[in-house]
Design a protein around this motif. Structure first.
Motif, PDB file in Angstrom:
ATOM      1  N   VAL A  12       9.938   5.068  -7.049  1.00 22.72           N
ATOM      2  CA  VAL A  12       9.200   5.232  -5.793  1.00 22.72           C
ATOM      3  C   VAL A  12      10.092   4.787  -4.639  1.00 22.72           C
ATOM      4  CG1 VAL A  12       7.185   4.473  -4.465  1.00 22.72           C
ATOM      5  CG2 VAL A  12       6.983   4.868  -6.933  1.00 22.72           C
ATOM      6  N   ASP A  13      10.134   5.596  -3.607  1.00 28.25           N
ATOM      7  CA  ASP A  13      10.907   5.271  -2.412  1.00 28.25           C
ATOM      8  C   ASP A  13       9.939   4.743  -1.351  1.00 28.25           C
ATOM      9  OD1 ASP A  13      12.399   5.166  -0.089  1.00 28.25           O
ATOM     10  OD2 ASP A  13      13.355   7.108  -0.407  1.00 28.25           O
ATOM     11  N   PRO A  14       9.947   3.427  -1.112  1.00 27.02           N
ATOM     12  CA  PRO A  14       8.995   2.857  -0.145  1.00 27.02           C
ATOM     13  C   PRO A  14       9.195   3.376   1.275  1.00 27.02           C
ATOM     14  CG  PRO A  14      10.499   1.164  -0.975  1.00 27.02           C
ATOM     15  CD  PRO A  14      10.791   2.416  -1.719  1.00 27.02           C
ATOM     16  N   ALA A  15      10.399   3.803   1.615  1.00 28.41           N
ATOM     17  CA  ALA A  15      10.645   4.330   2.956  1.00 28.41           C
ATOM     18  C   ALA A  15       9.866   5.620   3.187  1.00 28.41           C
ATOM     19  CB  ALA A  15      12.141   4.562   3.176  1.00 28.41           C
ATOM     20  N   VAL A  16       9.767   6.453   2.157  1.00 32.49           N
ATOM     21  CA  VAL A  16       8.999   7.695   2.277  1.00 32.49           C
ATOM     22  C   VAL A  16       7.522   7.368   2.471  1.00 32.49           C
ATOM     23  CG1 VAL A  16       8.290   9.807   1.094  1.00 32.49           C
ATOM     24  CG2 VAL A  16      10.661   9.051   0.966  1.00 32.49           C
ATOM     25  N   LEU A  17       7.029   6.391   1.731  1.00 33.70           N
ATOM     26  CA  LEU A  17       5.620   5.987   1.893  1.00 33.70           C
ATOM     27  C   LEU A  17       5.366   5.434   3.292  1.00 33.70           C
ATOM     28  CD1 LEU A  17       4.607   4.382  -1.492  1.00 33.70           C
ATOM     29  CD2 LEU A  17       3.500   6.280  -0.339  1.00 33.70           C
ATOM     30  N   GLN A  18       6.314   4.676   3.827  1.00 36.52           N
ATOM     31  CA  GLN A  18       6.158   4.140   5.176  1.00 36.52           C
ATOM     32  C   GLN A  18       6.125   5.272   6.201  1.00 36.52           C
ATOM     33  OE1 GLN A  18       5.301   1.145   6.099  1.00 36.52           O
ATOM     34  NE2 GLN A  18       5.217   1.876   8.200  1.00 36.52           N
ATOM     35  N   THR A  19       6.984   6.253   6.012  1.00 35.85           N
ATOM     36  CA  THR A  19       6.988   7.414   6.902  1.00 35.85           C
ATOM     37  C   THR A  19       5.657   8.154   6.816  1.00 35.85           C
ATOM     38  OG1 THR A  19       9.383   7.653   6.696  1.00 35.85           O
ATOM     39  CG2 THR A  19       8.146   9.600   7.415  1.00 35.85           C
ATOM     40  N   LEU A  20       5.145   8.301   5.594  1.00 35.18           N
ATOM     41  CA  LEU A  20       3.860   8.975   5.397  1.00 35.18           C
ATOM     42  C   LEU A  20       2.747   8.205   6.110  1.00 35.18           C
ATOM     43  CD1 LEU A  20       2.310  11.285   3.995  1.00 35.18           C
ATOM     44  CD2 LEU A  20       2.066   9.776   2.005  1.00 35.18           C
ATOM     45  N   ARG A  21       2.758   6.884   5.978  1.00 35.48           N
ATOM     46  CA  ARG A  21       1.757   6.059   6.684  1.00 35.48           C
ATOM     47  C   ARG A  21       1.806   6.311   8.187  1.00 35.48           C
ATOM     48  NH1 ARG A  21       3.266   1.761   2.935  1.00 35.48           N
ATOM     49  NH2 ARG A  21       1.490   1.356   1.596  1.00 35.48           N
ATOM     50  N   CYS A  22       3.025   6.331   8.720  1.00 44.18           N
ATOM     51  CA  CYS A  22       3.186   6.548  10.166  1.00 44.18           C
ATOM     52  C   CYS A  22       2.698   7.931  10.585  1.00 44.18           C
ATOM     53  CB  CYS A  22       4.646   6.359  10.566  1.00 44.18           C
ATOM     54  SG  CYS A  22       5.214   4.657  10.453  1.00 44.18           S
ATOM     55  N   GLU A  23       2.992   8.932   9.753  1.00 43.21           N
ATOM     56  CA  GLU A  23       2.581  10.297  10.078  1.00 43.21           C
ATOM     57  C   GLU A  23       1.072  10.474  10.008  1.00 43.21           C
ATOM     58  OE1 GLU A  23       4.827  12.769   7.419  1.00 43.21           O
ATOM     59  OE2 GLU A  23       6.661  12.571   8.607  1.00 43.21           O
ATOM     60  N   PRO A  28      -4.618   4.488   8.705  1.00 39.85           N
ATOM     61  CA  PRO A  28      -3.691   4.123   7.636  1.00 39.85           C
ATOM     62  C   PRO A  28      -4.295   4.251   6.238  1.00 39.85           C
ATOM     63  CG  PRO A  28      -4.450   2.163   8.794  1.00 39.85           C
ATOM     64  CD  PRO A  28      -4.982   3.356   9.538  1.00 39.85           C
ATOM     65  N   ASP A  29      -5.620   4.226   6.145  1.00 36.41           N
ATOM     66  CA  ASP A  29      -6.257   4.372   4.838  1.00 36.41           C
ATOM     67  C   ASP A  29      -6.098   5.781   4.275  1.00 36.41           C
ATOM     68  OD1 ASP A  29      -7.097   1.737   4.812  1.00 36.41           O
ATOM     69  OD2 ASP A  29      -9.019   2.194   5.756  1.00 36.41           O
ATOM     70  N   TYR A  30      -5.798   6.746   5.132  1.00 36.59           N
ATOM     71  CA  TYR A  30      -5.633   8.101   4.642  1.00 36.59           C
ATOM     72  C   TYR A  30      -4.412   8.219   3.735  1.00 36.59           C
ATOM     73  CZ  TYR A  30      -6.026  13.074   4.219  1.00 36.59           C
ATOM     74  OH  TYR A  30      -6.172  14.330   3.684  1.00 36.59           O
ATOM     75  N   CYS A  31      -3.424   7.369   3.939  1.00 35.78           N
ATOM     76  CA  CYS A  31      -2.250   7.361   3.064  1.00 35.78           C
ATOM     77  C   CYS A  31      -2.675   7.025   1.634  1.00 35.78           C
ATOM     78  CB  CYS A  31      -1.215   6.357   3.556  1.00 35.78           C
ATOM     79  SG  CYS A  31       0.302   6.337   2.567  1.00 35.78           S
ATOM     80  N   VAL A  32      -3.582   6.082   1.477  1.00 31.16           N
ATOM     81  CA  VAL A  32      -4.088   5.709   0.152  1.00 31.16           C
ATOM     82  C   VAL A  32      -4.809   6.897  -0.482  1.00 31.16           C
ATOM     83  CG1 VAL A  32      -5.640   4.164  -1.106  1.00 31.16           C
ATOM     84  CG2 VAL A  32      -4.268   3.280   0.783  1.00 31.16           C
ATOM     85  N   VAL A  33      -5.631   7.574   0.292  1.00 30.77           N
ATOM     86  CA  VAL A  33      -6.349   8.750  -0.198  1.00 30.77           C
ATOM     87  C   VAL A  33      -5.355   9.833  -0.624  1.00 30.77           C
ATOM     88  CG1 VAL A  33      -7.909  10.631   0.472  1.00 30.77           C
ATOM     89  CG2 VAL A  33      -8.406   8.275   1.172  1.00 30.77           C
ATOM     90  N   PHE A  34      -4.342  10.054   0.186  1.00 29.79           N
ATOM     91  CA  PHE A  34      -3.335  11.074  -0.076  1.00 29.79           C
ATOM     92  C   PHE A  34      -2.578  10.769  -1.372  1.00 29.79           C
ATOM     93  CE2 PHE A  34       0.630  13.399   0.681  1.00 29.79           C
ATOM     94  CZ  PHE A  34       0.165  14.577   1.218  1.00 29.79           C
ATOM     95  N   VAL A  35      -2.132   9.517  -1.524  1.00 32.32           N
ATOM     96  CA  VAL A  35      -1.383   9.124  -2.719  1.00 32.32           C
ATOM     97  C   VAL A  35      -2.288   9.160  -3.952  1.00 32.32           C
ATOM     98  CG1 VAL A  35      -0.152   7.215  -3.839  1.00 32.32           C
ATOM     99  CG2 VAL A  35       0.351   7.813  -1.455  1.00 32.32           C
ATOM    100  N   ASN A  36      -3.521   8.706  -3.821  1.00 38.39           N
ATOM    101  CA  ASN A  36      -4.440   8.756  -4.962  1.00 38.39           C
ATOM    102  C   ASN A  36      -4.725  10.190  -5.392  1.00 38.39           C
ATOM    103  OD1 ASN A  36      -4.635   5.997  -5.344  1.00 38.39           O
ATOM    104  ND2 ASN A  36      -6.416   5.792  -4.008  1.00 38.39           N
ATOM    105  N   SER A  37      -4.792  11.097  -4.447  1.00 35.67           N
ATOM    106  CA  SER A  37      -4.970  12.512  -4.776  1.00 35.67           C
ATOM    107  C   SER A  37      -3.764  13.029  -5.563  1.00 35.67           C
ATOM    108  CB  SER A  37      -5.167  13.327  -3.501  1.00 35.67           C
ATOM    109  OG  SER A  37      -5.260  14.695  -3.794  1.00 35.67           O
ATOM    110  N   TYR A  38      -2.568  12.645  -5.134  1.00 34.76           N
ATOM    111  CA  TYR A  38      -1.354  13.028  -5.860  1.00 34.76           C
ATOM    112  C   TYR A  38      -1.415  12.496  -7.305  1.00 34.76           C
ATOM    113  CZ  TYR A  38       3.431  12.670  -7.553  1.00 34.76           C
ATOM    114  OH  TYR A  38       4.556  12.736  -8.338  1.00 34.76           O
TER     115      TYR A  38
END
Length: 133
Positions: A12-23, A28-38
């Motif tokens: 896992v690349d934490p920098a990509v996750l941080q970028t996703l959070r920012c986008e 910020p909770d949508y990142c959790v939803v997005f990753v859980n969907s993946y």
């Protein structure tokens, strides 16, 4: 955390996750939803890929490998995305050179699928921990 067999690519690349959070701000909770969907869709994507490769259905295999690759890259599943990229390269080579004897490419494809299966647990654990942090 290194990828399978000591490769230098992290699961896992934490920098990509941080970028996703920012986008995905301002929520910020949508990142959790997005990753859980993946995470929920990953077994189905890998099954679809395995079936297509085993059936030597290049069109279906290409569609499935691109799904695994792009979704993995989007959430920071770096090692899984890299393996999918390698499999895509083999599939593209088979598409452009259909006369290649099937044993060697098939063995490479199956080896990559086994590596993908082997790293899935580490990838899911890493993603789950990263979004919980």
């Amino acid at each position: 955390m290194d990828g399978q067999d000591g490769a230098s690519q992290p699961y896992v690349d934490p920098a990509v996750l941080q970028t996703l959070r920012c986008e995905l701000e301002p929520d910020p909770d949508y990142c959790v939803v997005f990753v859980n969907s993946y995470i929920q869709q990953l077994p189905r994507r890998l099954d679809r890929l395995r079936h297509a490769v085993e059936a030597m259905d290049l069109d279906a295999a290409m569609d499935a490998v691109l799904s695994v690759k792009t979704s993995s890259q989007m959430v920071g599943a770096a090692y899984l995305g890299m393996l999918a990229d390698e499999l895509e390269t083999i599939l593209r080579h088979l598409e452009t050179s259909p006369g290649i004897p099937g044993e060697q490419p098939a063995l490479l494809q199956l080896a990559l699928l086994e590596s993908m299966d082997a790293c899935t647990g580490q990838t899911v654990a890493g993603l789950s921990a990263a979004v919980a942090a």
